[in-house]
Enzyme design. Structure first.
Site, mmCIF file in Angstrom:
data_model
loop_
_atom_site.group_PDB
_atom_site.id
_atom_site.type_symbol
_atom_site.label_atom_id
_atom_site.label_comp_id
_atom_site.label_asym_id
_atom_site.label_seq_id
_atom_site.Cartn_x
_atom_site.Cartn_y
_atom_site.Cartn_z
ATOM 1 N N CYS A 1 -9.247 -14.967 -73.234
ATOM 2 C CA CYS A 1 -8.126 -14.331 -73.919
ATOM 3 C C CYS A 1 -8.307 -14.491 -75.432
ATOM 4 C CB CYS A 1 -6.809 -14.964 -73.482
ATOM 5 S SG CYS A 1 -6.270 -14.491 -71.821
ATOM 6 N N HIS B 1 -5.195 -10.227 -70.009
ATOM 7 C CA HIS B 1 -5.647 -11.125 -68.952
ATOM 8 C C HIS B 1 -5.373 -10.571 -67.560
ATOM 9 C CE1 HIS B 1 -6.619 -15.083 -67.169
ATOM 10 N NE2 HIS B 1 -5.620 -14.834 -66.336
ATOM 11 N N HIS C 1 -13.840 -9.256 -66.826
ATOM 12 C CA HIS C 1 -15.058 -9.392 -67.618
ATOM 13 C C HIS C 1 -16.265 -9.172 -66.723
ATOM 14 C CE1 HIS C 1 -15.090 -13.290 -65.596
ATOM 15 N NE2 HIS C 1 -16.343 -13.452 -65.981
#
Length: 376
Positions: A97, A140, A193
Site C-alpha cells: 500500500c 488494497h 500485484h
C-alpha cells in the site's frame, strides 16, 4: 506513459508508471487521500514521486543459488532467505500500500498508479537473476479484474518496459511476467500485484516448447504456434473469445481444470514486439477473461484463484538453437487450480512424481463454461 525512477532506503530500484505526466492529473494541492487509484484518477502531483523512503533498512541480504539437476537437466533456485519474507500481514500493515502518515511501506509515495520495485526477498538475485514486484493499483481491496481498461493498458506498458530493460542485462536469458492470485495458489500478500522473474537460463517449459517447435519445423516446414492457433480457430469448440487481434482458447490437451491460452494473431516473440493495435485491444480481451474466471463457479463463490503469465522467447542463446527467435510466439497462459466449487486440483503422485497431468475437466467443457459466463 510517464516513468519515474527512484531508490528505496536499502538501494533497491523503484519505478512509478503514470498514465499521464505527474502534475497533469490533479491540482498540486489536492489531497492524495481523495484519489481513486483503482480507476485511473490518482493524484499525479510530481512532488509525491520525490517522497523519500524513511525506513531504517539495512542492506538486502540474499542467499540465492542456482543448482543444476544432473538427471533432469533443469535448474533449481535455492533461496533460503525467503523463509523470513512477509506472510499474510493485516491490511493495515500491507507493504504494498502507499506510505501514509506513520505507515511506511515499500512504496514511499502517498499514492501511485502502477509501481514496480526490486523484491526484498527475491528468489533470484545478483548473478542468479532478478525478481521484481508489480503493484497494479494503490487500492488494497481491488483486483486486476476490477481495473479499468486504461489501468490495464498501463500495466501492459509497465510489463513491456521492464521486459525490454531486463533483456539488456547480459546475465538475463528469459523474462517471465506473471501474477499469482489467491491464498490457494500460495499468495502471501493480498494486495493486487504480480511479479517479474528474470532468469539466467531458459526455463524447462520453454525448452520443451522450443524442441517441439524444431521438430514440427523439420517435419512440416511450418510454424507450430501458427498451426496450433489456426487449428483451434478452425475447430472452434475450445475457443473462448476472439477479438480483431487476439484469440483465447482452451488447449486441446489442457493440464489444468480451466486453462486458457491467449495469442496475438500476428506472431511476435515478446511483449516489446507487440504492435499498437494489439496493445490497444488487449485490456478489453484480458479483463473479459479474468471476469469470466470469477464467474466460472457461480454467484456467491469466492474469487477464483489463478496463475497468469506471459511466455516470451528467451533473449539470447539462439546461435545454438535449430529455430530462430522470431519463430517463438508470445502468449499468455491463464489457469486455475480450482476444479469445481470448493475443490482444488492437487498435484499428487502422477503429476508431482512423474509430470503426467490428469485433468478432471474436459477442455471442451471448460471452454463451453467460459463462453457461457460471458458478461451479457
Amino acid at each position: 506513459m510517464q516513468k519515474t525512477v527512484t531508490r528505496l532506503a536499502d538501494g533497491r530500484e523503484l519505478i512509478y508508471y503514470d498514465a499521464a505526466p505527474p502534475g497533469t492529473g490533479a491540482p498540486a494541492d489536492a489531497d492524495p487521500a481523495d484519489a481513486d487509484p483503482a480507476h485511473g484518477t490518482g493524484v499525479r502531483d510530481a512532488r509525491v514521486r520525490d517522497a523519500p523512503d524513511l525506513r531504517p533498512l539495512g542492506p538486502v541480504a540474499t542467499a540465492s543459488e542456482i543448482r543444476h539437476d544432473p538427471l533432469l537437466g533443469d535448474a533449481v533456485a535455492i533461496a533460503s532467505h525467503r523463509q523470513e519474507r512477509t506472510y499474510h500481514p493485516p491490511a493495515d500493515a500491507c507493504p504494498l500500500c502507499p506510505s501514509r502518515g506513520d505507515r511506511l511501506t515499500e512504496i514511499p509515495a502517498p499514492d501511485y498508479e502502477v509501481a514496480v520495485f526490486e523484491n526484498r526477498f527475491p528468489s533470484l538475485a545478483g548473478d542468479t537473476g532478478r525478481c521484481e514486484v508489480v503493484c497494479y493499483t494503490a487500492d488494497h481491496d481491488a483486483s486486476f479484474a476490477g481495473l479499468t481498461e486504461e489501468r490495464a493498458r498501463l500495466v501492459l506498458d509497465a510489463w513491456t518496459d521492464r521486459s525490454a530493460a531486463l533483456a539488456r542485462d547480459p546475465a538475463v536469458e528469459q523474462i517471465y511476467c506473471f501474477e499469482n492470485r489467491g491464498r490457494e495458489i500460495g499468495v502471501t500478500l493480498g494486495h493486487p500485484h504480480g511479479q517479474i522473474y528474470a532468469y539466467p537460463f531458459t526455463t524447462p517449459r520453454t525448452e520443451l516448447m522450443l524442441r517441439s517447435l524444431a521438430r514440427h519445423r523439420e517435419r512440416t516446414g511450418a510454424n507450430l504456434f501458427d498451426d496450433l492457433v489456426a487449428a483451434e480457430r478452425k475447430d472452434g469448440s475450445r475457443v473462448v473469445l476472439e477479438g480483431e487481434h487476439w484469440t483465447a482458447f482452451v488447449p486441446h490437451a489442457a493440464h489444468w481444470p480451466y486453462e486458457v491460452h491467449l495469442h496475438p494473431l500476428r506472431r511476435v516473440p515478446d511483449l516489446p514486439s507487440l504492435g499498437e493495435e494489439a496493445r490497444a485491444e488487449f485490456p478489453r480481451i484480458y479483463l473479459d477473461l479474468l471476469r469470466r474466471f470469477d464467474r466460472i463457479f457461480g454467484p456467491g463463490e469466492p474469487a477464483t484463484p489463478y496463475i497468469s503469465g506471459w511466455h516470451q522467447a528467451p533473449v539470447r542463446g539462439w546461435e545454438e538453437r535449430p529455430v530462430e527467435r522470431g519463430d517463438f510466439a508470445l502468449h499468455l497462459q491463464l489457469f486455475t487450480i480450482r476444479r469445481t466449487s470448493g475443490k482444488l486440483k492437487f498435484l499428487a503422485g502422477s503429476e508431482s512424481g512423474m509430470g503426467v497431468f490428469i485433468n478432471d475437466v474436459a477442455p471442451e467443457a471448460a471452454a463451453a463454461r467460459l463462453r457461457e459466463v460471458a458478461d451479457a
